[in-house]
Scaffold this active site. Structure first.
Site, PDB file in Angstrom:
ATOM      1  N   THR A  11       1.175  -1.478  -0.239  1.00 42.99           N
ATOM      2  CA  THR A  11      -0.397   0.228   0.192  1.00 42.99           C
ATOM      3  C   THR A  11       0.585   0.853   0.522  1.00 42.99           C
ATOM      4  OG1 THR A  11      -0.204  -0.165   2.011  1.00 42.99           O
ATOM      5  CG2 THR A  11      -2.295  -1.337   1.117  1.00 42.99           C
ATOM      6  N   ASP A  12       1.934   1.078   0.511  1.00 44.36           N
ATOM      7  CA  ASP A  12       3.221   2.455   1.001  1.00 44.36           C
ATOM      8  C   ASP A  12       3.460   3.253  -0.946  1.00 44.36           C
ATOM      9  OD1 ASP A  12       5.003   1.139   0.167  1.00 44.36           O
ATOM     10  OD2 ASP A  12       5.975   1.195   1.214  1.00 44.36           O
TER      11      ASP A  12
ATOM     12  N   GLY B 138      18.018 -10.792   3.656  1.00 42.14           N
ATOM     13  CA  GLY B 138      16.795 -11.596   1.966  1.00 42.14           C
ATOM     14  C   GLY B 138      15.974 -12.172   2.955  1.00 42.14           C
ATOM     15  N   ALA B 139      15.646 -11.778   4.494  1.00 44.17           N
ATOM     16  CA  ALA B 139      14.344 -12.573   4.921  1.00 44.17           C
ATOM     17  C   ALA B 139      12.803 -11.243   5.067  1.00 44.17           C
ATOM     18  CB  ALA B 139      14.448 -12.880   7.117  1.00 44.17           C
ATOM     19  N   GLY B 140      12.777  -9.963   4.413  1.00 47.16           N
ATOM     20  CA  GLY B 140      11.850  -9.157   4.363  1.00 47.16           C
ATOM     21  C   GLY B 140      11.917  -8.389   5.300  1.00 47.16           C
TER      22      GLY B 140
ATOM     23  N   SER C 151      16.841  -5.202   6.021  1.00 50.06           N
ATOM     24  CA  SER C 151      18.340  -4.928   6.502  1.00 50.06           C
ATOM     25  C   SER C 151      18.388  -3.246   5.914  1.00 50.06           C
ATOM     26  CB  SER C 151      18.844  -5.954   6.245  1.00 50.06           C
ATOM     27  OG  SER C 151      19.170  -6.281   5.376  1.00 50.06           O
ATOM     28  N   SER C 152      18.364  -3.763   4.880  1.00 54.34           N
ATOM     29  CA  SER C 152      19.180  -3.113   3.850  1.00 54.34           C
ATOM     30  C   SER C 152      18.639  -1.382   4.334  1.00 54.34           C
ATOM     31  CB  SER C 152      18.276  -3.001   2.455  1.00 54.34           C
ATOM     32  OG  SER C 152      17.328  -2.641   2.100  1.00 54.34           O
TER      33      SER C 152
ATOM     34  N   ASP D  99       9.911   1.258   4.807  1.00 53.67           N
ATOM     35  CA  ASP D  99      11.106   0.900   5.666  1.00 53.67           C
ATOM     36  C   ASP D  99      11.802   2.243   5.937  1.00 53.67           C
ATOM     37  OD1 ASP D  99      10.021  -2.154   4.635  1.00 53.67           O
ATOM     38  OD2 ASP D  99      11.374  -1.847   3.222  1.00 53.67           O
TER      39      ASP D  99
ATOM     40  N   TYR E 272       8.912  -6.684  -7.816  1.00 53.56           N
ATOM     41  CA  TYR E 272       8.005  -5.740  -7.077  1.00 53.56           C
ATOM     42  C   TYR E 272       7.550  -4.365  -7.849  1.00 53.56           C
ATOM     43  CZ  TYR E 272       7.587  -2.292  -3.496  1.00 53.56           C
ATOM     44  OH  TYR E 272       7.841  -1.018  -2.552  1.00 53.56           O
TER      45      TYR E 272
HETATM   46  C1  GLA Z   1       8.704  -3.606   0.111  1.00 55.43           C
HETATM   47  C2  GLA Z   1       9.340  -2.208  -0.058  1.00 55.43           C
HETATM   48  C3  GLA Z   1       8.545  -1.155   0.788  1.00 55.43           C
HETATM   49  C4  GLA Z   1       7.027  -1.826   0.683  1.00 55.43           C
HETATM   50  C5  GLA Z   1       6.819  -3.172   0.825  1.00 55.43           C
HETATM   51  C6  GLA Z   1       5.532  -3.877   0.694  1.00 55.43           C
HETATM   52  O1  GLA Z   1       9.224  -4.676   1.818  1.00 55.43           O
HETATM   53  O2  GLA Z   1      10.364  -2.325  -0.154  1.00 55.43           O
HETATM   54  O3  GLA Z   1       8.596  -0.682   0.120  1.00 55.43           O
HETATM   55  O4  GLA Z   1       6.353  -1.140  -0.573  1.00 55.43           O
HETATM   56  O5  GLA Z   1       7.862  -4.004  -0.017  1.00 55.43           O
HETATM   57  O6  GLA Z   1       4.477  -3.853   1.356  1.00 55.43           O
END
Ligand code: GLA
Length: 399
Positions: free
Chosen positions: A45-46, A131-133, A136-137, A181, A231
């Site tokens: 949604t961001d 890489g775990a979502g 970290s970046s 993030d 993405y």
């Molecule tokens: C990644 C992106 C975020 C967001 C999510 C999905 O983590 O870095 O900005 O779009 O995917 O919600």
């Protein structure tokens, strides 16, 4: 055992020692950190100008930094055991996803803005899994930006730091990520989640019931190899949906502006895939608002129900889940003491986030690891989040 974070002050002290071994002494070295994050609800949604509800973790990226009198930038990563030396205003010749590209990108931008005016030496250490979502970046870029701010003593608007870090990801790394993030890495608060309007950047800290419930992250171990390209593909699909609704209402700028009623009236004519993508975003925005109401009212069952619906929508409409994540979510939902479970982050692998009654948390994760191993013959890593931290300097303790 779940993988635990180490105490921040202990990491800072160890970093100062390592710095001294690396550069001869640690005179004038400052240590700063920025945490990783998990998104509780509001996925994809961001970048549609919508709502998100992430929280920081207890795991962070740490930067030990001091200025030099020349124009050299000496960067060292402890995780990768690598050193990169640059001149002020120059980018490293590393691949886009290399750690030095992120760090060099931030320093280059800050040099252009006149915030970095001398060389520096910088030691980096991260405990946010890669890489775990868990972002970290963003923890890395925000930690570097905050470290520079701390060194120069000139505060920067925190939202501007988040924009800068997003710009570095877009321009130097090539992932068109949203603002969530870096924003939560910079502005998240201990003991709270952060409810953010990604258009206005208005936000509110929402207290987390960490005395009653634990946040349990179960890492599927599936790395998000295709995440970057998929993405960017989802972003393009959302842009296509926006173009369709603009024909009916030219004031629409993002899917945020499409109400559920307008969606129902005007969805005909959209290709099936694009219609499903738009439906996810529109409903997910409403779910975030509902989830925040539930959390603020102390209704953890209601909040968990929103998490469950979010997962179904990501799986069926937005199609960013995978069999491993679906299995972990299904198993969690059948376990007593679990309020809600969903995949979190960009998708195609990474972690599930589970809201679990505090007393049931240990039995829950043991069970998840066991079931996952039986089904996929691989080990799931568990991160138990019982407290979370915020970005900033770690003062030296003399005790
Ligand atoms: C990644 C992106 C975020 C967001 C999510 C999905 O983590 O870095 O900005 O779009 O995917 O919600």
């Amino acid at each position: 055992m779940p993988d635990h974070s180490t105490n921040g002050a202990a990491i800072a002290a160890a970093l100062r020692e390592t710095f001294a071994a690396w550069r001869g002494d640690a005179e004038g070295v400052q240590v700063v950190r920025a945490p990783g994050r998990v998104n509780l609800i509001g996925e994809h949604t961001d970048y549609n100008d919508g709502f998100v509800l992430p929280m920081t973790l207890d795991r962070a990226v740490y930067v030990a930094l001091r200025a030099r009198s020349d124009d050299r930038l000496r960067l060292r990563s402890l995780n990768f055991d690598e050193e990169v030396v640059l001149r002020l205003g120059k980018l490293p010749e590393t691949p886009p996803a290399h750690w030095a590209t992120y760090v060099g990108g931030v320093l280059c931008e800050l040099h252009r803005r006149g915030e970095v005016t001398s060389g520096m030496e910088m030691l980096l250490f991260g405990e946010v899994p890669l890489g775990a979502g868990l972002s970290s970046s963003a923890a890395l870029t925000v930690a570097v930006a905050v470290a520079v701010e701390n060194l120069t003593g000139s505060p920067r608007d925190p939202a501007e730091t988040a924009r800068l870090c997003r710009h570095v990801e877009h321009t130097y790394v090539g992932v068109q990520c949203g603002i969530m993030d870096p924003f939560v890495a910079r502005l998240g608060r201990a003991g709270h989640a952060l409810f953010l309007d990604c258009r206005s950047l208005d936000y509110r800290h929402v207290p987390l019931p960490l005395d009653q419930a634990s946040i349990v992250l179960v890492d599927s171990g599936v790395k998000r190899q295709l995440a970057g390209s998929k993405y960017n593909e989802r972003r393009a699909e959302c842009a296509e949906a926006v173009a369709h609704f603009q024909q009916h209402d030219p004031s629409i700028q993002a899917l945020r502006d499409v109400s559920p009623a307008l969606f129902e009236q005007k969805k005909e004519g959209l290709p099936d895939v694009i219609r499903r993508r738009a439906q996810h975003v529109i409903e997910e925005n409403a779910r975030v608002e509902e989830a925040v109401r539930r959390l603020e009212a102390g209704d953890l069952q209601g909040f968990g129900a929103c998490m469950n619906q979010s997962h179904e929508s990501l799986r069926d409409l937005y199609e960013v889940s995978c069999p491993e994540l679906d299995f972990l979510v299904e198993s969690a939902r059948q376990t007593p003491g679990v309020f809600g479970a969903r995949m979190t982050g960009g998708g195609f692998g990474g972690c599930t986030v589970n809201l679990v009654e505090k007393l049931s948390a240990e039995g829950f994760w043991l069970d998840m690891v066991d079931q996952y191993e039986k089904r996929f013959e691989r080990e799931a890593t568990v991160y138990l989040v019982e407290e979370n931290v915020e970005a900033g300097a770690i003062k030296r303790s003399f005790s």
